[in-house]
Write a protein that holds these residues in place. Structure first.
Motif, mmCIF file in Angstrom:
data_model
loop_
_atom_site.group_PDB
_atom_site.id
_atom_site.type_symbol
_atom_site.label_atom_id
_atom_site.label_comp_id
_atom_site.label_asym_id
_atom_site.label_seq_id
_atom_site.Cartn_x
_atom_site.Cartn_y
_atom_site.Cartn_z
ATOM 1 N N SER A 195 8.892 9.114 68.957
ATOM 2 C CA SER A 195 10.328 8.962 69.230
ATOM 3 C C SER A 195 10.621 7.493 69.420
ATOM 4 O O SER A 195 9.729 6.676 69.629
ATOM 5 C CB SER A 195 10.724 9.775 70.458
ATOM 6 O OG SER A 195 9.849 9.498 71.554
ATOM 7 N N ASN A 220 16.685 4.268 66.241
ATOM 8 C CA ASN A 220 16.845 4.207 64.794
ATOM 9 C C ASN A 220 16.417 2.834 64.291
ATOM 10 O O ASN A 220 16.588 1.821 64.972
ATOM 11 C CB ASN A 220 18.303 4.462 64.400
ATOM 12 C CG ASN A 220 18.678 5.927 64.557
ATOM 13 O OD1 ASN A 220 17.881 6.803 64.250
ATOM 14 N ND2 ASN A 220 19.881 6.185 65.055
ATOM 15 N N ASP A 237 9.574 14.172 59.143
ATOM 16 C CA ASP A 237 10.492 13.132 59.607
ATOM 17 C C ASP A 237 11.759 13.786 60.163
ATOM 18 O O ASP A 237 12.366 14.638 59.510
ATOM 19 C CB ASP A 237 10.845 12.201 58.439
ATOM 20 C CG ASP A 237 11.525 10.924 58.906
ATOM 21 O OD1 ASP A 237 11.372 10.564 60.092
ATOM 22 O OD2 ASP A 237 12.201 10.282 58.085
ATOM 23 N N GLU A 238 12.129 13.394 61.394
ATOM 24 C CA GLU A 238 13.348 13.896 62.046
ATOM 25 C C GLU A 238 13.358 15.421 62.103
ATOM 26 O O GLU A 238 14.262 16.085 61.579
ATOM 27 C CB GLU A 238 14.602 13.371 61.334
ATOM 28 C CG GLU A 238 14.720 11.864 61.288
ATOM 29 C CD GLU A 238 14.919 11.226 62.662
ATOM 30 O OE1 GLU A 238 15.114 11.966 63.638
ATOM 31 O OE2 GLU A 238 14.871 9.988 62.742
ATOM 32 N N SER A 250 16.621 17.920 62.691
ATOM 33 C CA SER A 250 17.910 17.261 62.466
ATOM 34 C C SER A 250 18.670 17.964 61.350
ATOM 35 O O SER A 250 18.126 18.769 60.604
ATOM 36 C CB SER A 250 17.689 15.792 62.094
ATOM 37 O OG SER A 250 16.978 15.702 60.866
ATOM 38 N N THR A 306 11.197 12.264 65.923
ATOM 39 C CA THR A 306 12.335 13.008 66.476
ATOM 40 C C THR A 306 13.138 12.131 67.425
ATOM 41 O O THR A 306 12.650 11.096 67.900
ATOM 42 C CB THR A 306 11.841 14.253 67.225
ATOM 43 O OG1 THR A 306 12.964 15.032 67.638
ATOM 44 C CG2 THR A 306 11.040 13.861 68.457
ATOM 45 N N HIS A 307 14.352 12.583 67.701
ATOM 46 C CA HIS A 307 15.182 12.023 68.774
ATOM 47 C C HIS A 307 15.391 13.056 69.881
ATOM 48 O O HIS A 307 15.999 12.743 70.903
ATOM 49 C CB HIS A 307 16.559 11.607 68.223
ATOM 50 C CG HIS A 307 16.521 10.369 67.382
ATOM 51 N ND1 HIS A 307 16.392 9.102 67.908
ATOM 52 C CD2 HIS A 307 16.594 10.204 66.040
ATOM 53 C CE1 HIS A 307 16.401 8.213 66.934
ATOM 54 N NE2 HIS A 307 16.526 8.856 65.785
#
Length: 803
Positions: free
Chosen positions: A342, A345, A423-424, A427, A456-457
């Motif tokens: 994490s 961006n 990736d992500e 999302s 991830t966020h």
């Protein structure tokens, strides 16, 4: 299928890299070899490809004389040998000659004595260029592709006749040109010219009828005609006939030579297959030199330990700006299998993902990845990647739907030998539901025991990584003061997206940010804080565990040394007692002998007073001599302190020192023969007669000194343990330097409690390996050693087990 999706190369950014490497090949064979280097799951084949490539990289560094000319793809032309009606052209023979000369030079280079590249030598040893082919081609044609006059006696005779006729025509033409110029019929500056391969006279159109000749053409203006005199026609016709004979003879020569090559069709195919392999290896090795590729260690168990890894495209992009990328270090193994990264961006999360994917993919496709030689990569049966926008207009799939299809595929097919890169995760949809689905997917992947990296966020995924076995958090570091990414991975810590901080830097109004923070609520900020606190506690306890392990090892060493010292003291005591008993026995024997002799003399003298007196005097002299004998200086002096004094027995609570050492402690409990003594944190049992009582002040003084020494030792040991690596590389070192490095590394391993070592010495001519093993045989601390498995280096790596 082992690779998902089908365009995996494009997703991870390796497709343009492969295309670049292909341009470095010298011929079509090499370009095709680079483009067709396929993904392999065979550990042995992968190890062999990487060994060849590693050797070729070293070859390019140290042997610039290695052949670089004559690389061409002649395989399409070899089809001529399959048809008896076809033959090679002179130009094809020149190409065949040049390429075979190159192949012969390559084979000879690796066949020479003392070759340092065993894998390449073995590769080229099977190539067999048909003997004498190059010499025969040189005899038939020259470098310009012209068949030599000496190719056959008939051809030599025909060409001599052609030269004679051409000379005859030249003389006729020269004579007519002079006559025409003298008569003013031809311009003084005119020269004999060639038309359709025939010599002609350039004559003004008005003078044409003055010559008995055949008109072969006119100039563009029509003012000049080109005439071939009748006198030269007969010779010219003879030349045409001879040239036809020449063509037939050349065709016969070429067909005859082609026939001699037909039995060697398969051997020639093998030669060009080797040339293609060498050109492929050369292109790959040249690229590795340009960007810094290295051969990693191939691990048996599922492992991904990357050291100083970078992505080729990033290296090249930053090189144009005079910059270097921040290298990636990460560790995935049986305990920490999936890394959840994490961070903000544009902080490097996706780059880290692609870098890891490219390193593994390059290694299994037979390329040297951009990672340190001490990197360890296992052979994966599957690589699953979900990176970028996978929206499909043809299948009517949204981005999120495409991601879900990928997640379904991953969860259905992932296993212990799979590498999953996402990736992500989660999302592309409503955050709450997306986060919940993502967490479920992550838990499922953890149960499959696959290795993977997820970016991830979502805070719930960070929390899941902290609490789920096999998962570990990772953060892309961020400079909070200057609000800029550092592009460096910190494994073991969750990252933050820093949305409000970045918003401030981008100049959003304060009231906007304040309102956003209020909407996010305290729970969001509290969760971020709790995650960081949990990670900090985890890191702290990990450090403390390492410190405890180091302290335990130090205490174990101290106890072992103490036991050894006490054993030595006990042996010393036994020797002293044994020597004393031997001496006492000798004295008794001598005394008995003297006494017996004295008694005998008294008896024999019949109680004669003088003789009796003399015998008693001799006995007293012997007794005096015994009393005057010096004490053995080697025996320790027994003092009142050391002796066990009745009525002054040691008891619990007394401060004592072990006789003959500087070790002090306090008696915990005691019996008439033994006492349990606390020496620092260690409890040990010591015989009472090996203890001496000391004062409390003396005990405190020595205890402080021992504590300081122990603390320093623990700190030193802790630092050594953190910096110690069980794998070490002595390639490139001189003999004595390498042996000293091996000795030092074994000493450090014993100090930090490591039992297994891997020494990377390379294969070469085997001298360095032999010297290292000779050293290992002489060390009592080495229990055993052996070659590494073939897929992990074979004879180029020695595994050592310490006692």
């Amino acid at each position: 299928m082992p690779l998902f999706p089908q365009d995996l190369e494009a997703r991870i950014g390796f497709a343009p890299v492969r295309a670049q490497i292909a341009t470095l090949a010298l011929c079509e064979l090499g370009r095709r070899g680079v483009l067709e280097s396929a993904f392999s799951t065979d550990p042995r084949a992968i190890a062999q490809r990487l060994d060849l490539l590693h050797e070729f990289k070293e070859l390019l560094m140290f042997h610039p004389e290695f052949p670089r000319e004559g690389y061409l793809d002649f395989t399409p032309n070899l089809k001529v040998l399959l048809s008896s009606q076809e033959r090679f052209t002179p130009g094809e023979l020149v190409a065949l000659h040049d390429s075979l000369v190159t192949i012969e030079a390559i084979v000879a280079f690796f066949a020479q004595d003392g070759c340092e590249y065993p894998a390449l030598r073995e590769l080229t040893s099977t190539a067999l260029v048909p003997e004498g082919v190059c010499r025969q081609i040189e005899r038939l044609v020259d470098q310009n592709g012209v068949v030599r006059d000496s190719a056959s006696p008939a051809l030599q005779k025909i060409r001599r006749a052609i030269y004679d006729r051409q000379g005859q025509i030249s003389r006729i033409m020269a004579q007519l040109l002079r006559q025409g110029q003298q008569q003013g019929l031809i311009d003084e500056s005119a020269q004999i010219q060639m038309r359709d391969g025939k010599p002609v006279l350039p004559v003004p159109a008005g003078s044409k009828r003055q010559f008995q000749a055949l008109e072969l053409g006119r100039s563009a203006t029509g003012q000049t005609v080109y005439l071939q005199p009748y006198e030269a026609l007969e010779a010219q016709n003879e030349i045409a006939n001879l040239q036809h004979q020449e063509s037939e003879e050349i065709a016969r020569i070429l067909s005859e030579f082609t026939d001699t090559l037909r039995p060697h069709h398969e051997a020639l195919k093998g030669c060009y297959a080797l040339l293609g392999q060498v050109d492929t290896l050369r292109a790959k090795a040249l690229f590795a030199l340009q960007v810094g590729g290295s051969r990693p260690i191939l691990a048996d168990e599922p492992t991904l330990h990357l050291r100083s890894a970078t992505h080729p495209l990033l290296v090249q992009a930053l090189a144009t700006q005079g910059k270097k990328p921040v290298p990636l270090d990460l560790n995935l193994d049986g305990e920490e299998r999936i890394l959840v990264i994490s961070g903000p961006n544009a902080g490097g999360k996706s780059v880290a993902l692609k870098t890891a994917a490219t390193a593994v993919y390059m290694a299994q496709c037979g390329f040297l990845p951009l990672a340190g030689e001490n990197s360890e990569i296992s052979v994966f049966q599957d690589i699953f990647v979900d990176i970028g926008d996978a929206q499909s207009m043809e299948s009517d799939l949204s981005t999120y739907s495409s991601h879900l299809l990928a997640m379904r595929y991953f969860t259905e097919h992932a296993g212990a030998r799979s590498l999953c890169l996402i990736d992500e995760l989660g999302s592309g949809t409503e955050p709450t539901a997306g986060g919940a689905i993502a967490e479920t997917v992550l838990e499922n992947l953890a149960r499959s025991h696959c290795l993977g990296i997820v970016t991830t966020h979502f805070a719930n995924l960070k929390h899941c990584a902290e609490q789920t076995e096999g998962l570990v958090n990772g953060a892309m570091r961020f400079d909070t003061r200057n609000l800029r990414p550092l592009y460096s991975l910190d494994q073991g810590m969750p990252g933050s997206s820093f949305p409000f901080e970045i918003a401030r830097k981008m100049g959003l109004p304060r009231e906007f940010i304040a309102r956003a923070e209020a909407l996010a609520g305290r729970e969001y900020i509290s969760l971020e804080r709790q995650l960081h606190e949990a990670a900090n506690q985890k890191k702290l306890w990990s450090q403390r565990r390492q410190e405890a392990d180091a302290l335990y090892a130090q205490v174990a060493t101290l106890k072992a040394n103490l036991d050894k010292a006490m054993a030595e003291l006990a042996e010393q005591r036994r020797q002293i007692v044994r020597q004393a008993k031997d001496e006492a026995s000798r004295i008794v024997r001598e005394s008995n002998r003297v006494v017996e002799r004295t008694i005998r003399e008294i008896r024999e003298s019949a109680a004669d007073r003088e003789k009796t007196k003399a015998a008693r005097g001799a006995l007293q002299e012997f007794q005096s001599a015994l009393l005057k004998q010096p004490v053995d200086e080697g025996a320790p002096e027994v003092t009142s302190k050391q002796a066990s004094v009745p009525g002054d027995a040691l008891a619990g609570g007394d401060f004592v020192r072990i006789v003959g050492t500087t070790s002090t402690g306090q008696i915990v409990s005691a019996t008439p023969k033994r006492a349990v003594v606390a020496i620092g944190q260690v409890m040990t049992t010591v015989p009472i007669d090996r203890l001496e009582r000391i004062s409390g002040a003396e005990f405190r003084k020595t205890d402080r000194s021992q504590r300081q020494q122990s603390s320093l030792a623990v700190d030193s040991l802790r630092q050594r343990r953190l910096n110690f690596h069980s794998d070490f590389d002595v390639r490139g070192m001189r003999g004595e330097e390498a042996l000293q490095e091996v000795q030092d590394h074994i000493d450090d391993a014993l100090m930090v409690g490591v039992q297994h070592l891997r020494i990377l010495h390379g294969k070469g001519d085997g001298i360095l390996r032999a010297r290292i093993r000779e050293l290992l045989r002489s060390l009592p601390t080495v229990e055993s050693f052996a070659d590494e498995s073939e897929q992990l280096g074979g004879a180029g790596v020695t595994i050592v087990k310490l006692r």
